[in-house]
Design a protein around this motif. Structure first.
Motif, PDB file in Angstrom:
ATOM      1  N   THR A 100       1.771 -16.601  -4.568  1.00  0.00           N
ATOM      2  CA  THR A 100       0.546 -15.800  -4.648  1.00  0.00           C
ATOM      3  C   THR A 100       0.483 -14.839  -3.478  1.00  0.00           C
ATOM      4  N   LEU A 101       0.178 -13.583  -3.760  1.00  0.00           N
ATOM      5  CA  LEU A 101       0.055 -12.557  -2.732  1.00  0.00           C
ATOM      6  C   LEU A 101      -1.339 -12.614  -2.128  1.00  0.00           C
ATOM      7  N   ARG A 102      -1.399 -12.705  -0.796  1.00  0.00           N
ATOM      8  CA  ARG A 102      -2.690 -12.871  -0.121  1.00  0.00           C
ATOM      9  C   ARG A 102      -2.880 -11.839   0.983  1.00  0.00           C
ATOM     10  N   GLU A 103      -4.125 -11.469   1.166  1.00  0.00           N
ATOM     11  CA  GLU A 103      -4.530 -10.451   2.134  1.00  0.00           C
ATOM     12  C   GLU A 103      -4.544 -11.022   3.547  1.00  0.00           C
ATOM     13  N   LEU A 104      -3.998 -10.252   4.501  1.00  0.00           N
ATOM     14  CA  LEU A 104      -4.029 -10.662   5.917  1.00  0.00           C
ATOM     15  C   LEU A 104      -4.846  -9.721   6.790  1.00  0.00           C
ATOM     16  N   SER A 105      -5.413  -8.672   6.208  1.00  0.00           N
ATOM     17  CA  SER A 105      -6.096  -7.663   7.019  1.00  0.00           C
ATOM     18  C   SER A 105      -7.273  -8.227   7.811  1.00  0.00           C
ATOM     19  N   GLY A 106      -7.870  -9.310   7.328  1.00  0.00           N
ATOM     20  CA  GLY A 106      -8.985  -9.896   8.066  1.00  0.00           C
ATOM     21  C   GLY A 106      -8.562 -10.691   9.275  1.00  0.00           C
ATOM     22  N   ILE A 107      -7.245 -10.898   9.431  1.00  0.00           N
ATOM     23  CA  ILE A 107      -6.740 -11.712  10.538  1.00  0.00           C
ATOM     24  C   ILE A 107      -5.921 -10.888  11.523  1.00  0.00           C
ATOM     25  N   VAL A 108      -5.082  -9.993  11.012  1.00  0.00           N
ATOM     26  CA  VAL A 108      -4.230  -9.163  11.872  1.00  0.00           C
ATOM     27  C   VAL A 108      -4.267  -7.728  11.375  1.00  0.00           C
ATOM     28  N   ARG A 136       2.141  -1.073  -4.263  1.00  0.00           N
ATOM     29  CA  ARG A 136       3.484  -0.815  -3.741  1.00  0.00           C
ATOM     30  C   ARG A 136       3.777  -1.785  -2.604  1.00  0.00           C
ATOM     31  N   ILE A 137       5.000  -2.308  -2.580  1.00  0.00           N
ATOM     32  CA  ILE A 137       5.459  -3.101  -1.442  1.00  0.00           C
ATOM     33  C   ILE A 137       6.170  -2.163  -0.485  1.00  0.00           C
ATOM     34  N   GLY A 138       5.671  -2.079   0.731  1.00  0.00           N
ATOM     35  CA  GLY A 138       6.286  -1.225   1.738  1.00  0.00           C
ATOM     36  C   GLY A 138       7.278  -2.000   2.582  1.00  0.00           C
ATOM     37  N   PRO A 139       7.847  -1.381   3.595  1.00  0.00           N
ATOM     38  CA  PRO A 139       8.683  -2.123   4.535  1.00  0.00           C
ATOM     39  C   PRO A 139       7.859  -3.246   5.153  1.00  0.00           C
ATOM     40  N   PRO A 140       8.447  -4.420   5.389  1.00  0.00           N
ATOM     41  CA  PRO A 140       7.662  -5.542   5.897  1.00  0.00           C
ATOM     42  C   PRO A 140       7.352  -5.467   7.386  1.00  0.00           C
ATOM     43  N   PRO A 196      11.870  -7.226   0.495  1.00  0.00           N
ATOM     44  CA  PRO A 196      10.413  -7.098   0.420  1.00  0.00           C
ATOM     45  C   PRO A 196       9.625  -7.853   1.491  1.00  0.00           C
ATOM     46  N   TRP A 197      10.216  -8.910   2.040  1.00  0.00           N
ATOM     47  CA  TRP A 197       9.471  -9.734   2.982  1.00  0.00           C
ATOM     48  C   TRP A 197      10.199  -9.821   4.300  1.00  0.00           C
ATOM     49  N   LEU A 198       9.452 -10.186   5.319  1.00  0.00           N
ATOM     50  CA  LEU A 198      10.005 -10.692   6.569  1.00  0.00           C
ATOM     51  C   LEU A 198       9.797 -12.202   6.545  1.00  0.00           C
ATOM     52  N   VAL A 199      10.887 -12.946   6.489  1.00  0.00           N
ATOM     53  CA  VAL A 199      10.803 -14.407   6.483  1.00  0.00           C
ATOM     54  C   VAL A 199      10.984 -14.892   7.914  1.00  0.00           C
ATOM     55  N   THR A 200      10.007 -15.635   8.424  1.00  0.00           N
ATOM     56  CA  THR A 200      10.055 -16.067   9.814  1.00  0.00           C
ATOM     57  C   THR A 200      11.233 -16.996  10.058  1.00  0.00           C
ATOM     58  N   ALA A 201      11.746 -16.951  11.289  1.00  0.00           N
ATOM     59  CA  ALA A 201      13.009 -17.607  11.620  1.00  0.00           C
ATOM     60  C   ALA A 201      12.992 -19.102  11.333  1.00  0.00           C
ATOM     61  N   GLY A 223       0.815  -1.200   0.000  1.00  0.00           N
ATOM     62  CA  GLY A 223       0.000   0.000   0.000  1.00  0.00           C
ATOM     63  C   GLY A 223       0.849   1.250   0.000  1.00  0.00           C
ATOM     64  N   THR A 224       0.201   2.396   0.014  1.00  0.00           N
ATOM     65  CA  THR A 224       0.900   3.675  -0.029  1.00  0.00           C
ATOM     66  C   THR A 224       1.619   3.935   1.292  1.00  0.00           C
ATOM     67  N   PRO A 225       2.672   4.754   1.268  1.00  0.00           N
ATOM     68  CA  PRO A 225       3.428   5.017   2.496  1.00  0.00           C
ATOM     69  C   PRO A 225       2.542   5.527   3.624  1.00  0.00           C
ATOM     70  N   GLY A 226       2.659   4.869   4.760  1.00  0.00           N
ATOM     71  CA  GLY A 226       1.866   5.240   5.920  1.00  0.00           C
ATOM     72  C   GLY A 226       0.514   4.567   5.994  1.00  0.00           C
ATOM     73  N   SER A 227       0.108   3.888   4.908  1.00  0.00           N
ATOM     74  CA  SER A 227      -1.186   3.210   4.886  1.00  0.00           C
ATOM     75  C   SER A 227      -1.046   1.754   4.440  1.00  0.00           C
ATOM     76  N   GLU A 228       0.090   1.170   4.703  1.00  0.00           N
ATOM     77  CA  GLU A 228       0.316  -0.219   4.303  1.00  0.00           C
ATOM     78  C   GLU A 228      -0.595  -1.167   5.077  1.00  0.00           C
ATOM     79  N   ARG A 229      -0.956  -2.262   4.430  1.00  0.00           N
ATOM     80  CA  ARG A 229      -1.751  -3.281   5.104  1.00  0.00           C
ATOM     81  C   ARG A 229      -1.018  -4.623   5.010  1.00  0.00           C
ATOM     82  N   PRO A 230      -1.279  -5.520   5.954  1.00  0.00           N
ATOM     83  CA  PRO A 230      -0.510  -6.766   6.025  1.00  0.00           C
ATOM     84  C   PRO A 230      -0.896  -7.753   4.937  1.00  0.00           C
TER      85      PRO A 230
END
Length: 286
Positions: A22-30, A66-70, A188-193, A7-14
């Motif tokens: 495939t890019l998937r929406e997380l806003s319904g969960i977190v 746009r891909i923002g900071p993860p 672009p991503w945060l990859v979990t440990a 999303g746009t700077p300052g309005s990114e969504r998870p």
């Protein structure tokens, strides 16, 4: 998991990048990808279960998102200087006996493909590909490198952009050359440990205008990730959502013969770390 924010700077969504790309929406969960989320094992398990189910809504990556900071609401960015044997050699520095610590302000962070601004008056803006470590549990006075690794939530690509004249020739600490606006593209991503088998076995590469400049491996780190987290925890408390930039391998402009090929407006920098994704920035004058 590959977690990101769009999303746009300052309005990114998870969002999440699944195993099929495939890019998937997380806003319904977190609400966001941030420190409180990374410290919440239940929430992370809920995301993983939703991803495995294949039922998360698909985001159209072709729609110009746009891909923002993860990572949102970063607390602090701790940076480790001269942490690669080959980088110390190229700059003529002795390998440090203890980790060299400096800071970047969280407001230096931009998305992985955002414009990087060359500061006004700069003639020595330099590139540095780095492994970023994101903290997932509060760390204070840790006793071992194993404890350090246990406090890591995940990893990402960081570009520790640096202005060498400001850093080295203008007096004081390194901070003046490290905290210019846009000087820390992240993602672009945060990859979990749990999805990074060995943080000491990752290749790092960086290109300027298509020419390979850095080609290193985290195996060259003087102080490995777990030890860095342990060491830093002796001097400050690390909280979920804090970031540690763990240093850069050889190949920076500073370590090259004169005339050193520092960055100029119009240059294109691309960088990647094995399994953690790729960045691309166009340089512009501030």
């Amino acid at each position: 998991m590959k977690l990101l924010r769009v999303g746009t700077p300052g309005s990114e969504r998870p969002a999440l990048l699944d195993a099929e790309g495939t890019l998937r929406e997380l806003s319904g969960i977190v609400a966001d990808i941030d420190g409180p989320l990374l410290a919440d094992d239940t929430a992370l398990a809920r995301i993983r279960a939703a991803a495995d189910s294949g039922e998360l809504p698909v985001l159209d990556a072709a729609a110009g998102l746009r891909i923002g900071p993860p990572l949102g609401r970063i607390g602090k960015i701790v940076c480790i200087g001269l942490n690669y044997h080959d980088h110390a050699r190229e700059t003529g520095a002795e390998p440090p006996a203890e980790p060299v610590i400096f800071f970047k302000a969280p407001d230096t962070v931009v998305g992985p493909h955002d414009t990087v601004l060359i500061p006004r008056g700069s003639v020595k803006t330099d590139w540095e590909v780095e492994l970023a470590v994101v903290i997932g549990r509060t760390a204070r006075y840790l006793e071992s490198a194993e404890d350090g690794l246990a406090h890591v939530a995940g990893y990402a690509v960081a570009h520790d952009v640096s202005e060498r004249e400001f850093q080295i020739e203008r007096g004081g600490t390194w901070d003046k050359g490290k905290n210019c606006e846009t000087f820390n593209p992240l993602g672009p991503w945060l990859v979990t440990a749990e999805d990074v088998a060995d943080p000491q076995d990752l290749s790092l590469k960086l290109w300027v205008n298509g020419e390979l400049k850095q080609d290193g491996t985290t195996a060259e780190q003087i102080f490995p990730v777990g030890e860095v987290v342990r060491y830093v925890s002796q001097f400050m408390t690390l909280y979920p959502g804090d970031v540690i930039n763990t240093g850069t391998p050889a190949g920076v402009a500073l370590g090259r013969p004169e005339p050193k090929p520092f960055l100029r407006a119009g240059d294109v920098v691309e960088l990647e770390i094995e399994g953690l994704g790729r960045q691309r920035q166009v340089l512009r004058n501030a």
